[in-house]
Design a protein around this motif. Structure first.
Motif, PDB file in Angstrom:
ATOM      1  N   GLU A 155       0.969  -1.106  -0.064  1.00 18.30           N
ATOM      2  CA  GLU A 155      -0.017   0.117   0.032  1.00 18.30           C
ATOM      3  C   GLU A 155       0.941   1.216   0.127  1.00 18.30           C
ATOM      4  O   GLU A 155       0.687   2.214  -0.679  1.00 18.30           O
ATOM      5  CB  GLU A 155      -0.932   0.147   1.433  1.00 18.30           C
ATOM      6  CG  GLU A 155      -2.025  -1.083   1.210  1.00 18.30           C
ATOM      7  CD  GLU A 155      -2.796  -1.138   2.573  1.00 18.30           C
ATOM      8  OE1 GLU A 155      -2.758  -0.520   3.589  1.00 18.30           O
ATOM      9  OE2 GLU A 155      -3.707  -2.045   2.470  1.00 18.30           O
ATOM     10  N   TYR A 156       1.998   1.138   0.946  1.00 19.17           N
ATOM     11  CA  TYR A 156       2.860   2.399   0.758  1.00 19.17           C
ATOM     12  C   TYR A 156       3.399   2.477  -0.330  1.00 19.17           C
ATOM     13  O   TYR A 156       3.617   3.681  -0.862  1.00 19.17           O
ATOM     14  CB  TYR A 156       3.856   2.196   1.956  1.00 19.17           C
ATOM     15  CG  TYR A 156       4.927   3.245   1.948  1.00 19.17           C
ATOM     16  CD1 TYR A 156       4.350   4.619   2.625  1.00 19.17           C
ATOM     17  CD2 TYR A 156       6.340   3.061   1.686  1.00 19.17           C
ATOM     18  CE1 TYR A 156       5.467   5.682   2.467  1.00 19.17           C
ATOM     19  CE2 TYR A 156       7.131   4.072   2.055  1.00 19.17           C
ATOM     20  CZ  TYR A 156       6.516   5.319   2.272  1.00 19.17           C
ATOM     21  OH  TYR A 156       7.668   6.293   2.684  1.00 19.17           O
ATOM     22  N   THR A 159       0.985   4.137  -2.841  1.00 18.26           N
ATOM     23  CA  THR A 159       0.846   5.665  -2.258  1.00 18.26           C
ATOM     24  C   THR A 159       2.059   6.357  -2.950  1.00 18.26           C
ATOM     25  O   THR A 159       1.941   7.498  -3.687  1.00 18.26           O
ATOM     26  CB  THR A 159       0.735   5.682  -0.889  1.00 18.26           C
ATOM     27  OG1 THR A 159      -0.364   4.940  -0.639  1.00 18.26           O
ATOM     28  CG2 THR A 159       0.475   6.968  -0.512  1.00 18.26           C
TER      29      THR A 159
END
Length: 189
Positions: A155-156, A159
């Protein structure tokens, strides 16, 4: 007045959150009892509040609901182990079964249980079966922790990639504006 669709996110107001928790917990337990009666199945519901308080409910005729919950959980563990033996062909299946066997227990609770066992009972007093079960649960907790870490990292990364795309688009826009400004300056001179 009809019902409105509730957005699925954390309720910020502490009092509203507690009221919603209480009402929905009661509704969940009621539905579990109805399903048990209608379909003649054994059901155990375990709910931990935000403060760590345990709420449990189970179907059945036992007068001691805690013992009946333990009975259902032991049946669940047994079925997970049997499923693990049937799918023991590959390591991936092994890890999946281990993570399913302890889904009802959080890593924090597992660590507290291990600390309690180490403090209360010397590890010499635990049976081999108890030690093997504990090792299996620790392995499953480690697998779950690694899966969660990987998910958070992915997810990081996505992003950061989205931010990179946005910055690249902003840079291109600024370069276009800079070219237009240079063209306007050359025309005015």
């Amino acid at each position: 007045m009809g019902r409105r669709k509730l957005e699925m996110k954390r309720i910020e107001d502490k009092n509203s959150r507690q009221v919603t928790f209480s009402k929905r917990r009661t509704g969940l337990i009621k539905k579990a009892r109805q399903l048990s009666v209608l379909c003649d199945v054994d059901i155990a519901v375990l709910v931990f509040s935000a403060h760590g308080k345990l709420y449990e409910s189970c179907s059945g005729t036992s007068s001691n609901s805690h013992c009946f919950v333990e009975n259902i959980l032991s049946r669940y563990r047994k079925s997970c182990i049997e499923a693990g033996e049937r799918t023991n062909n590959g390591a991936g299946g092994d890890l999946e079964v281990l993570s399913q066997c302890t889904k009802f227990r959080t890593c924090k609770e597992l660590l507290q249980m291990v600390d309690g066992l180490v403090e209360e009972n010397n590890s010499e007093e635990l049976s081999v079966t108890d030690m093997m079960d504990l090792e299996q649960e620790l392995d499953a907790a480690l697998v779950q922790t690694r899966l969660r870490k990987t998910q958070l990292m992915m997810e990081y990364i996505s992003t950061i990639q989205e931010e990179e795309k946005k910055l690249t688009a902003d840079k291109e826009e600024l370069e276009k504006q800079d070219k237009v400004a240079h063209v306007n300056l050359s025309i005015n001179m």
